[in-house]
Motif scaffolding. Structure first.
Motif, PDB file in Angstrom:
ATOM      1  N   GLY A 181       1.965  11.589   3.158  1.00 43.82           N
ATOM      2  CA  GLY A 181       1.604  12.928   3.360  1.00 43.82           C
ATOM      3  C   GLY A 181       2.114  14.015   4.239  1.00 43.82           C
ATOM      4  O   GLY A 181       2.037  15.130   4.334  1.00 43.82           O
ATOM      5  N   THR A 190       0.845  -1.191  -0.013  1.00 45.53           N
ATOM      6  CA  THR A 190      -0.018  -0.044  -0.073  1.00 45.53           C
ATOM      7  C   THR A 190       0.781   1.419   0.198  1.00 45.53           C
ATOM      8  O   THR A 190       2.123   1.139   0.200  1.00 45.53           O
ATOM      9  CB  THR A 190      -0.914   0.044   1.238  1.00 45.53           C
ATOM     10  OG1 THR A 190      -0.250   0.042   2.372  1.00 45.53           O
ATOM     11  CG2 THR A 190      -1.807  -1.305   1.275  1.00 45.53           C
ATOM     12  N   PRO A 219      -9.856  10.341  -2.925  1.00 50.18           N
ATOM     13  CA  PRO A 219      -9.876  11.465  -1.881  1.00 50.18           C
ATOM     14  C   PRO A 219     -10.473  12.674  -2.503  1.00 50.18           C
ATOM     15  O   PRO A 219      -9.494  13.312  -3.084  1.00 50.18           O
ATOM     16  CB  PRO A 219      -8.835  11.299  -1.118  1.00 50.18           C
ATOM     17  CG  PRO A 219      -7.876  10.042  -1.485  1.00 50.18           C
ATOM     18  CD  PRO A 219      -8.515   9.718  -2.938  1.00 50.18           C
ATOM     19  N   GLY A 237      -4.610  -1.258  -2.317  1.00 50.93           N
ATOM     20  CA  GLY A 237      -4.975  -0.397  -1.208  1.00 50.93           C
ATOM     21  C   GLY A 237      -5.542   0.705  -1.947  1.00 50.93           C
ATOM     22  O   GLY A 237      -5.618   1.076  -2.674  1.00 50.93           O
ATOM     23  N   LYS A 238      -5.793   1.621  -0.708  1.00 48.80           N
ATOM     24  CA  LYS A 238      -6.767   3.061  -1.027  1.00 48.80           C
ATOM     25  C   LYS A 238      -5.481   4.104  -1.066  1.00 48.80           C
ATOM     26  O   LYS A 238      -4.429   4.098  -0.746  1.00 48.80           O
ATOM     27  CB  LYS A 238      -7.559   3.382  -0.053  1.00 48.80           C
ATOM     28  CG  LYS A 238      -8.815   2.323   0.141  1.00 48.80           C
ATOM     29  CD  LYS A 238      -9.563   2.664   1.196  1.00 48.80           C
ATOM     30  CE  LYS A 238     -10.945   2.093   1.361  1.00 48.80           C
ATOM     31  NZ  LYS A 238     -10.785   0.631   1.343  1.00 48.80           N
ATOM     32  N   PRO A 246       2.095   4.120   1.991  1.00 48.78           N
ATOM     33  CA  PRO A 246       1.906   4.753   3.350  1.00 48.78           C
ATOM     34  C   PRO A 246       1.351   5.931   3.618  1.00 48.78           C
ATOM     35  O   PRO A 246       1.659   7.256   2.781  1.00 48.78           O
ATOM     36  CB  PRO A 246       3.332   4.677   3.666  1.00 48.78           C
ATOM     37  CG  PRO A 246       4.143   3.853   2.658  1.00 48.78           C
ATOM     38  CD  PRO A 246       3.532   4.221   1.283  1.00 48.78           C
ATOM     39  N   THR A 247       0.419   6.147   4.579  1.00 51.78           N
ATOM     40  CA  THR A 247      -0.123   7.521   5.020  1.00 51.78           C
ATOM     41  C   THR A 247       0.947   8.388   5.205  1.00 51.78           C
ATOM     42  O   THR A 247       0.577   9.577   4.999  1.00 51.78           O
ATOM     43  CB  THR A 247      -0.822   7.243   6.194  1.00 51.78           C
ATOM     44  OG1 THR A 247      -2.041   6.310   6.074  1.00 51.78           O
ATOM     45  CG2 THR A 247      -1.683   8.515   6.782  1.00 51.78           C
ATOM     46  N   GLU A 248       2.203   8.031   5.814  1.00 51.53           N
ATOM     47  CA  GLU A 248       3.207   8.889   6.043  1.00 51.53           C
ATOM     48  C   GLU A 248       3.826   9.516   4.877  1.00 51.53           C
ATOM     49  O   GLU A 248       4.455  10.792   5.185  1.00 51.53           O
ATOM     50  CB  GLU A 248       4.271   8.069   6.859  1.00 51.53           C
ATOM     51  CG  GLU A 248       4.142   7.543   8.155  1.00 51.53           C
ATOM     52  CD  GLU A 248       3.239   6.353   8.142  1.00 51.53           C
ATOM     53  OE1 GLU A 248       3.062   5.896   9.264  1.00 51.53           O
ATOM     54  OE2 GLU A 248       3.000   5.851   7.141  1.00 51.53           O
ATOM     55  N   PRO A 258      -4.481   7.319   0.158  1.00 49.59           N
ATOM     56  CA  PRO A 258      -4.396   7.880   1.501  1.00 49.59           C
ATOM     57  C   PRO A 258      -4.813   9.200   1.201  1.00 49.59           C
ATOM     58  O   PRO A 258      -4.162   9.905   0.668  1.00 49.59           O
ATOM     59  CB  PRO A 258      -3.025   7.723   2.243  1.00 49.59           C
ATOM     60  CG  PRO A 258      -2.195   7.548   1.177  1.00 49.59           C
ATOM     61  CD  PRO A 258      -2.854   6.819   0.020  1.00 49.59           C
ATOM     62  N   PRO A 259      -6.022   9.770   2.177  1.00 53.17           N
ATOM     63  CA  PRO A 259      -6.369  11.172   2.103  1.00 53.17           C
ATOM     64  C   PRO A 259      -5.181  12.083   2.648  1.00 53.17           C
ATOM     65  O   PRO A 259      -5.263  13.205   2.306  1.00 53.17           O
ATOM     66  CB  PRO A 259      -7.516  10.961   3.268  1.00 53.17           C
ATOM     67  CG  PRO A 259      -8.160   9.650   3.020  1.00 53.17           C
ATOM     68  CD  PRO A 259      -6.839   8.721   2.881  1.00 53.17           C
ATOM     69  N   SER A 260      -4.149  11.384   3.276  1.00 54.39           N
ATOM     70  CA  SER A 260      -3.058  12.364   3.725  1.00 54.39           C
ATOM     71  C   SER A 260      -2.351  12.986   2.539  1.00 54.39           C
ATOM     72  O   SER A 260      -1.672  13.963   2.741  1.00 54.39           O
ATOM     73  CB  SER A 260      -2.175  11.436   4.594  1.00 54.39           C
ATOM     74  OG  SER A 260      -1.623  10.410   3.817  1.00 54.39           O
TER      75      SER A 260
END
Length: 214
Positions: free
Chosen positions: A111, A105, A155, A128-129, A107-109, A131-133
């Protein structure tokens, strides 16, 4: 007098250690990424984790302050996955990882990369998605995530990135509706094609967005 000299030495030591500490942090982040990868062509062979700075590593570019600004590993026959530690490269402007076999995926990080101009992850095997971040990347101009296995909605926070000029999420498995506001207003429709569950473009105020989309 001896006390003053001692304090001066301590201050100079602390100041001189700051660039090294910064460099070491970036070394640690990039080394964590390297450890997650399989590199049959040895393009990362000179990534020496024992150095205090990664600025002499192949495919890494630094600015005049020895901070990492580019990682160029497109079309390098790499497999593996992205790691959260990449989010620590706070001066990174270009993350070029296209045309590899990177899985897992996003990573949110990522962002946290507030200086990022270009995020090129296209032609991989990422799932995976989105990330909105990534909506925090207020300097982002190029976002190319096409030809992966991403799912979920696009997003809406991405439409608020005023600098965004190029978005390509074609050839994934995204769902919901295609945003048409903000920076997405002029994105061509073919940059969203070949997402069988994606509908749109959305009609502002007249549609229930992303119903049954997960």
């Amino acid at each position: 007098m001896a006390t003053i000299e001692l304090l001066l030495i301590i201050c100079l030591t602390v100041v001189s250690s700051v660039p090294a500490a910064r460099g070491t942090s970036e070394v640690d982040a990039l080394n964590a990424f390297r450890q997650s990868l399989t590199d049959p062509d040895k393009v990362l062979e000179n990534w020496d984790p024992n150095l205090v700075s990664p600025c002499t590593w192949f495919h890494v570019t630094c600015n005049e302050d020895d901070r990492v600004t580019r990682v160029d590993l497109g079309n390098s026959n790499l497999s593996g996955h992205l790691v959260p530690e990449l989010g620590k490269l706070e001066h990174l402007q270009y993350l070029e990882l296209y045309k590899n076999n990177i899985q897992g995926t996003i990573p949110t990080e990522l962002g946290n990369l507030k200086s990022l101009i270009s995020l090129d992850l296209y032609n991989n095997n990422i799932s995976g998605k989105i990330p909105p971040s990534l909506g925090n990347l207020k300097s982002l101009v190029f976002l190319r995530l096409n030809d992966n296995r991403l799912n979920g909605p696009i997003p809406r926070v991405l439409t608020g990135i005023s600098s965004l000029k190029v978005v390509d999420v074609s050839n994934n498995n995204l769902c919901g509706t295609i945003p048409t506001s903000g920076s997405f207003e002029h994105i061509p429709s073919n940059n969203f094609e070949n997402n069988p569950r994606l509908e749109g473009p959305e009609l502002q105020g007249l549609a229930t967005y992303d119903t049954n989309c997960s």
